[in-house]
Design a protein around this motif. Structure first.
Motif, PDB file in Angstrom:
ATOM      1  N   GLU A   8       0.830  -1.210   0.000  1.00 54.72           N
ATOM      2  CA  GLU A   8       0.000   0.000   0.000  1.00 54.72           C
ATOM      3  C   GLU A   8       0.865   1.260   0.000  1.00 54.72           C
ATOM      4  OE1 GLU A   8      -2.169  -3.070   2.685  1.00 54.72           O
ATOM      5  OE2 GLU A   8      -0.129  -2.334   2.408  1.00 54.72           O
ATOM      6  N   ALA A   9       1.835   1.304   0.924  1.00 50.80           N
ATOM      7  CA  ALA A   9       2.702   2.481   1.023  1.00 50.80           C
ATOM      8  C   ALA A   9       3.582   2.616  -0.208  1.00 50.80           C
ATOM      9  CB  ALA A   9       3.560   2.389   2.284  1.00 50.80           C
ATOM     10  N   ALA A  10       4.069   1.497  -0.731  1.00 49.11           N
ATOM     11  CA  ALA A  10       4.922   1.544  -1.918  1.00 49.11           C
ATOM     12  C   ALA A  10       4.134   2.028  -3.131  1.00 49.11           C
ATOM     13  CB  ALA A  10       5.516   0.168  -2.185  1.00 49.11           C
ATOM     14  N   CYS A  11       2.903   1.554  -3.267  1.00 41.84           N
ATOM     15  CA  CYS A  11       2.073   1.988  -4.389  1.00 41.84           C
ATOM     16  C   CYS A  11       1.786   3.483  -4.304  1.00 41.84           C
ATOM     17  CB  CYS A  11       0.770   1.192  -4.412  1.00 41.84           C
ATOM     18  SG  CYS A  11      -0.267   1.525  -5.844  1.00 41.84           S
ATOM     19  N   ALA A  12       1.522   3.978  -3.105  1.00 43.18           N
ATOM     20  CA  ALA A  12       1.295   5.411  -2.934  1.00 43.18           C
ATOM     21  C   ALA A  12       2.535   6.204  -3.323  1.00 43.18           C
ATOM     22  CB  ALA A  12       0.902   5.710  -1.486  1.00 43.18           C
ATOM     23  N   ALA A  13       3.713   5.721  -2.913  1.00 43.45           N
ATOM     24  CA  ALA A  13       4.961   6.401  -3.273  1.00 43.45           C
ATOM     25  C   ALA A  13       5.179   6.365  -4.788  1.00 43.45           C
ATOM     26  CB  ALA A  13       6.131   5.745  -2.548  1.00 43.45           C
ATOM     27  N   PHE A  14       4.869   5.237  -5.413  1.00 35.90           N
ATOM     28  CA  PHE A  14       5.000   5.109  -6.867  1.00 35.90           C
ATOM     29  C   PHE A  14       4.110   6.134  -7.571  1.00 35.90           C
ATOM     30  CE2 PHE A  14       3.464   3.536 -10.900  1.00 35.90           C
ATOM     31  CZ  PHE A  14       4.587   3.032 -11.539  1.00 35.90           C
ATOM     32  N   LEU A  15       2.861   6.230  -7.163  1.00 32.79           N
ATOM     33  CA  LEU A  15       1.918   7.147  -7.802  1.00 32.79           C
ATOM     34  C   LEU A  15       2.321   8.609  -7.588  1.00 32.79           C
ATOM     35  CD1 LEU A  15      -1.344   5.258  -6.847  1.00 32.79           C
ATOM     36  CD2 LEU A  15      -0.477   5.578  -9.165  1.00 32.79           C
ATOM     37  N   GLU A  16       2.789   8.920  -6.406  1.00 33.75           N
ATOM     38  CA  GLU A  16       3.229  10.290  -6.139  1.00 33.75           C
ATOM     39  C   GLU A  16       4.436  10.648  -7.001  1.00 33.75           C
ATOM     40  OE1 GLU A  16       3.798  10.384  -1.951  1.00 33.75           O
ATOM     41  OE2 GLU A  16       1.651  10.140  -1.506  1.00 33.75           O
ATOM     42  N   ALA A  17       5.349   9.702  -7.189  1.00 36.91           N
ATOM     43  CA  ALA A  17       6.512   9.951  -8.044  1.00 36.91           C
ATOM     44  C   ALA A  17       6.097  10.154  -9.497  1.00 36.91           C
ATOM     45  CB  ALA A  17       7.494   8.786  -7.940  1.00 36.91           C
ATOM     46  N   GLU A  18       4.977   9.555  -9.900  1.00 37.37           N
ATOM     47  CA  GLU A  18       4.464   9.708 -11.256  1.00 37.37           C
ATOM     48  C   GLU A  18       3.638  10.981 -11.419  1.00 37.37           C
ATOM     49  OE1 GLU A  18       4.815   7.761 -14.057  1.00 37.37           O
ATOM     50  OE2 GLU A  18       6.355   6.609 -13.003  1.00 37.37           O
ATOM     51  N   GLY A  19       3.431  11.717 -10.323  1.00 36.30           N
ATOM     52  CA  GLY A  19       2.691  12.973 -10.392  1.00 36.30           C
ATOM     53  C   GLY A  19       1.217  12.861 -10.071  1.00 36.30           C
ATOM     54  N   TYR A  20       0.810  11.738  -9.459  1.00 35.54           N
ATOM     55  CA  TYR A  20      -0.606  11.525  -9.154  1.00 35.54           C
ATOM     56  C   TYR A  20      -0.783  11.386  -7.637  1.00 35.54           C
ATOM     57  CZ  TYR A  20      -0.733  10.731 -14.155  1.00 35.54           C
ATOM     58  OH  TYR A  20      -0.597  10.883 -15.511  1.00 35.54           O
ATOM     59  N   ASN A  21      -0.492  12.485  -6.948  1.00 33.06           N
ATOM     60  CA  ASN A  21      -0.521  12.480  -5.486  1.00 33.06           C
ATOM     61  C   ASN A  21      -1.891  12.137  -4.925  1.00 33.06           C
ATOM     62  OD1 ASN A  21       1.897  13.699  -6.280  1.00 33.06           O
ATOM     63  ND2 ASN A  21       1.969  15.021  -4.484  1.00 33.06           N
ATOM     64  N   ALA A  22      -2.940  12.669  -5.546  1.00 34.64           N
ATOM     65  CA  ALA A  22      -4.284  12.445  -5.015  1.00 34.64           C
ATOM     66  C   ALA A  22      -4.657  10.970  -5.069  1.00 34.64           C
ATOM     67  CB  ALA A  22      -5.297  13.272  -5.796  1.00 34.64           C
ATOM     68  N   VAL A  23      -4.297  10.290  -6.147  1.00 35.53           N
ATOM     69  CA  VAL A  23      -4.573   8.863  -6.254  1.00 35.53           C
ATOM     70  C   VAL A  23      -3.770   8.102  -5.206  1.00 35.53           C
ATOM     71  CG1 VAL A  23      -4.663   6.876  -7.800  1.00 35.53           C
ATOM     72  CG2 VAL A  23      -4.947   9.170  -8.731  1.00 35.53           C
ATOM     73  N   GLY A  24      -2.520   8.510  -5.000  1.00 36.83           N
ATOM     74  CA  GLY A  24      -1.692   7.877  -3.987  1.00 36.83           C
ATOM     75  C   GLY A  24      -2.278   8.003  -2.593  1.00 36.83           C
ATOM     76  N   ARG A  25      -2.871   9.158  -2.288  1.00 36.44           N
ATOM     77  CA  ARG A  25      -3.465   9.347  -0.958  1.00 36.44           C
ATOM     78  C   ARG A  25      -4.668   8.435  -0.743  1.00 36.44           C
ATOM     79  NH1 ARG A  25      -2.077  14.798  -1.989  1.00 36.44           N
ATOM     80  NH2 ARG A  25      -4.158  15.277  -2.772  1.00 36.44           N
ATOM     81  N   VAL A  26      -5.424   8.179  -1.804  1.00 36.78           N
ATOM     82  CA  VAL A  26      -6.573   7.286  -1.678  1.00 36.78           C
ATOM     83  C   VAL A  26      -6.106   5.846  -1.501  1.00 36.78           C
ATOM     84  CG1 VAL A  26      -8.646   6.392  -2.811  1.00 36.78           C
ATOM     85  CG2 VAL A  26      -8.048   8.810  -3.037  1.00 36.78           C
ATOM     86  N   VAL A  27      -5.076   5.463  -2.233  1.00 34.29           N
ATOM     87  CA  VAL A  27      -4.597   4.083  -2.254  1.00 34.29           C
ATOM     88  C   VAL A  27      -3.889   3.688  -0.964  1.00 34.29           C
ATOM     89  CG1 VAL A  27      -2.807   2.645  -3.321  1.00 34.29           C
ATOM     90  CG2 VAL A  27      -4.462   3.855  -4.762  1.00 34.29           C
TER      91      VAL A  27
END
Length: 285
Positions: free
Chosen positions: A188-207
């Motif tokens: 969960e935390a790794a996926c959020a970090a991955f999404l934030e690095a891709e520029g999708y912070n809001a999706v990362g916060r939900v995930v």
């Protein structure tokens, strides 16, 4: 905002202290000329909290740049009010981007099917909430669901979930690279970090809070709650009651405090978000 919210029609603005987002500036430009409305918008552009602007069209194109949420009121029916909301405040990946990520990390097919089912079900759940006037973002939830187990393989262990021997050496090599990239992080935390690095912070916060670790008691968003609940209703790609999902979880991972904790929270969410007297015939299965 706690307390009475008065119209700023004559005062032009009212300021309210929020619980978590600083000061909310509530503006009404109905009485202003085009020039005055543009000056007013420019004057309040640096407000560090939330600006809520009624009649922004008075500025005729002078609306400032930045993240926006447009809410259009339709009062044509005297018995009700229709709201149309356009979110322009965050970036979302499209479906092709999600597919590219899955291919890049060699995500197993059964997890892809689960992610798609969770995304579709989470989006379905928003329909009943929107009908009740509860504001929620369907597309954000769809994309968060499609991405929520993007790095699920980080938690693969012998005797816990699918056996690593059933996957190719290339799969395991790619997954090991991701383990090196996200050491000691849950999927969960790794996926959020991955999404934030891709520029999708809001999706990362939900995930980031969809697994057995519960969303924070204070400050969790409705999208976080819905994704958590949808994930607990899907056994692979089949929607089942929470009780059946719990039994399946215990067969695969054993009986323990994690299962008791997420089940109790999911039942609490079910009562909070989908009370029987409010849902009518809306399908939960």
């Amino acid at each position: 905002v706690r307390g009475c919210v008065q119209s700023p029609t004559f005062a032009l603005e009212q300021r309210h202290r929020t619980l978590r987002f600083g000061e909310l500036l509530h503006c009404d430009m109905h009485r202003l000329s085009r020039e005055d409305a543009q000056d007013f918008l420019a004057h309040t552009a640096s407000h560090p909290g939330i600006r809520c602007i009624e009649w922004p069209e008075r500025a005729e194109g002078g609306q400032s740049a930045g993240p926006l949420i447009d809410i259009i009121f339709d009062d044509a029916d005297p018995r009700s009010r229709k709201l149309t909301v356009r979110f322009q405040d965050l970036s979302l990946p499209d479906r092709s981007r999600v597919q590219q990520w899955r291919k890049h990390v060699h995500l197993p097919q059964h997890i892809r099917r689960h992610c798609d089912a969770v995304g579709a079900y989470a989006e379905l759940l928003t329909g009943g909430l929107l009908q009740r006037g509860i504001l929620v973002r369907p597309l954000l939830l769809r994309r968060a669901g499609e991405c929520h187990d993007l790095l699920r393989f980080l938690d693969f262990r012998f005797g816990l979930g699918p056996s690593l021997s059933s996957y190719s050496p290339l799969d395991r090599c790619v997954w090991e690279e991701q383990r090196v990239r996200y050491p000691s992080l849950s999927h969960e935390a790794a996926c959020a970090a991955f999404l934030e690095a891709e520029g999708y912070n809001a999706v990362g916060r939900v995930v980031c809070t969809h697994g057995v670790h519960l969303p924070p008691a204070e400050g969790s968003t409705i999208e976080q709650k819905l994704l958590f609940y949808a994930d607990k209703r899907l056994k692979q790609d089949e929607c089942v009651p929470l009780e059946e999902r719990l039994r399946d979880f215990r067969v695969r991972y054993g009986v323990g405090p994690d299962s008791d904790r997420w089940y109790a929270y999911a039942k609490e969410l079910e009562r909070e978000l989908f009370p029987k007297n409010a849902m009518g015939s809306f399908p939960l299965v």
